[in-house]
Write a protein that holds these residues in place. Structure first.
Motif, PDB file in Angstrom:
ATOM      1  N   UNK A   1      11.300  -3.647   5.850  1.00 31.37           N
ATOM      2  CA  UNK A   1      12.579  -4.164   6.323  1.00 31.37           C
ATOM      3  C   UNK A   1      12.506  -5.641   6.653  1.00 31.37           C
ATOM      4  N   UNK A   2      12.753  -5.975   7.902  1.00 38.01           N
ATOM      5  CA  UNK A   2      12.772  -7.383   8.302  1.00 38.01           C
ATOM      6  C   UNK A   2      11.385  -8.014   8.268  1.00 38.01           C
ATOM      7  N   UNK A   3      10.330  -7.221   8.353  1.00 42.65           N
ATOM      8  CA  UNK A   3       8.970  -7.762   8.372  1.00 42.65           C
ATOM      9  C   UNK A   3       8.283  -7.662   7.012  1.00 42.65           C
ATOM     10  N   UNK A   4       9.033  -7.481   5.945  1.00 45.26           N
ATOM     11  CA  UNK A   4       8.425  -7.285   4.630  1.00 45.26           C
ATOM     12  C   UNK A   4       7.715  -8.539   4.151  1.00 45.26           C
ATOM     13  N   UNK A   5       6.691  -8.315   3.366  1.00 45.27           N
ATOM     14  CA  UNK A   5       5.905  -9.403   2.793  1.00 45.27           C
ATOM     15  C   UNK A   5       6.379  -9.689   1.379  1.00 45.27           C
ATOM     16  N   UNK A   6       5.750 -10.658   0.736  1.00 39.53           N
ATOM     17  CA  UNK A   6       6.229 -11.100  -0.570  1.00 39.53           C
ATOM     18  C   UNK A   6       6.054 -10.020  -1.629  1.00 39.53           C
ATOM     19  N   UNK A   7       5.006  -9.202  -1.520  1.00 37.62           N
ATOM     20  CA  UNK A   7       4.818  -8.151  -2.520  1.00 37.62           C
ATOM     21  C   UNK A   7       5.951  -7.128  -2.477  1.00 37.62           C
ATOM     22  N   UNK A   8       6.498  -6.870  -1.296  1.00 33.46           N
ATOM     23  CA  UNK A   8       7.629  -5.958  -1.166  1.00 33.46           C
ATOM     24  C   UNK A   8       8.934  -6.668  -1.531  1.00 33.46           C
ATOM     25  N   UNK A   9       9.053  -7.937  -1.180  1.00 31.94           N
ATOM     26  CA  UNK A   9      10.266  -8.691  -1.482  1.00 31.94           C
ATOM     27  C   UNK A   9      10.502  -8.799  -2.983  1.00 31.94           C
ATOM     28  N   UNK A  10       9.431  -8.735  -3.774  1.00 32.78           N
ATOM     29  CA  UNK A  10       9.592  -8.801  -5.225  1.00 32.78           C
ATOM     30  C   UNK A  10      10.400  -7.628  -5.765  1.00 32.78           C
ATOM     31  N   UNK A  11      10.395  -6.513  -5.044  1.00 34.46           N
ATOM     32  CA  UNK A  11      11.168  -5.353  -5.498  1.00 34.46           C
ATOM     33  C   UNK A  11      12.666  -5.615  -5.457  1.00 34.46           C
ATOM     34  N   UNK A  12      13.091  -6.589  -4.682  1.00 35.62           N
ATOM     35  CA  UNK A  12      14.509  -6.878  -4.567  1.00 35.62           C
ATOM     36  C   UNK A  12      15.137  -7.356  -5.860  1.00 35.62           C
TER      37      UNK A  12
END
Length: 266
Positions: A210-221
């Protein structure tokens, strides 16, 4: 000549995926066909402009750097004295301690991620930077410990015997004798910790999506249900690679020296 040509061929082959990613990142949506860009099309900079204006993605990069740096520092600080003690000292329970450290990496992340999720949920650690930092520290600790233990074990025994004759304590032998000889190895371990933490995905997705996501998770967006924003995703991938590339460039000497430590013995 043949060796030089082979090295350059290997370098070009290694750079090719990054060059492809960079070109797609600078391609307009209309210039991308099936994920491949029109190489002769004009450069399209708005993929990167939009990313720099995306506070959520830039925040994810900042959190990734924070988690990677802090977890690497904690892992190095905890593993270095423990590795020295297990490599250079005899004490009861040493083998059991080493086996316990090894056991923390015996199972893949997908097996233990649910118990960790339940644990952090009970203590209020879900979607927090500190919980992800702790998790990355735990994940990297075993690798760091055994890597540094091998460095300390490869040190010549003669220097420690001389230190014993001089009446040095274990603390002084560690700080004055062992540390100067393995600091490049410690730097190499720190770089590997940073890379492992930066690339980690399973725990980051489960504990901090959620709000604390890192770049590896943000790429899923950039991946939607029926479409993928290929250009912006490749631009984001380019930005995600840069911090690791900078770290490797700045620490290349320490990394090569540290990883080759003990490879040649007289």
């Amino acid at each position: 000549m043949l060796r030089t040509a082979a090295i350059w061929a290997l370098i070009c082959w290694s750079i090719l995926p990054f060059a492809f990613m960079l070109r797609v990142g600078f391609a307009a949506p209309s210039d991308i066909r099936g994920g491949a860009p029109d190489w002769l099309a004009p450069l399209y900079v708005f993929n990167f402009v939009d990313l720099f204006g995306d506070a959520e993605f830039m925040g994810a990069i900042g959190r990734s750097i924070l988690v990677a740096v802090v977890s690497s520092a904690i892992a190095i600080a905890a593993a270095t004295p423990a590795a020295y003690a297990c490599a250079r000292m005899q004490f009861k329970g040493r083998s059991d301690f080493e086996f316990w450290v090894l056991s923390t990496r015996m199972l893949p992340a997908v097996v233990v991620v649910i118990p960790y999720f339940v644990l952090f949920r009970q203590i209020g650690g879900i979607d927090t930077v500190w919980a992800l930092t702790v998790m990355h520290t735990v994940v990297n600790l075993a690798v760091t410990f055994f890597l540094l233990r091998s460095f300390f074990a490869d040190l010549p025994a003669a220097v420690f015997e001389a230190a014993d004759l001089d009446g040095c304590s274990e603390t002084k032998k560690f700080m004055s004798v062992a540390w100067p000889m393995v600091r490049n190895g410690v730097a190499a371990a720190a770089v590997l910790n940073f890379i492992f933490s930066w690339n980690e995905f399973v725990f980051a997705l489960t504990l901090a999506s959620g709000e604390a996501k890192t770049v590896s998770v943000a790429m899923l967006g950039f991946m939607q249900f029926q479409s993928v924003a290929v250009g912006p995703m490749m631009a984001a991938g380019t930005l995600a690679v840069l911090p690791v590339a900078v770290v490797l460039f700045l620490a290349q000497k320490q990394l090569v020296t540290g990883m080759s430590f003990g490879a040649v013995k007289g």
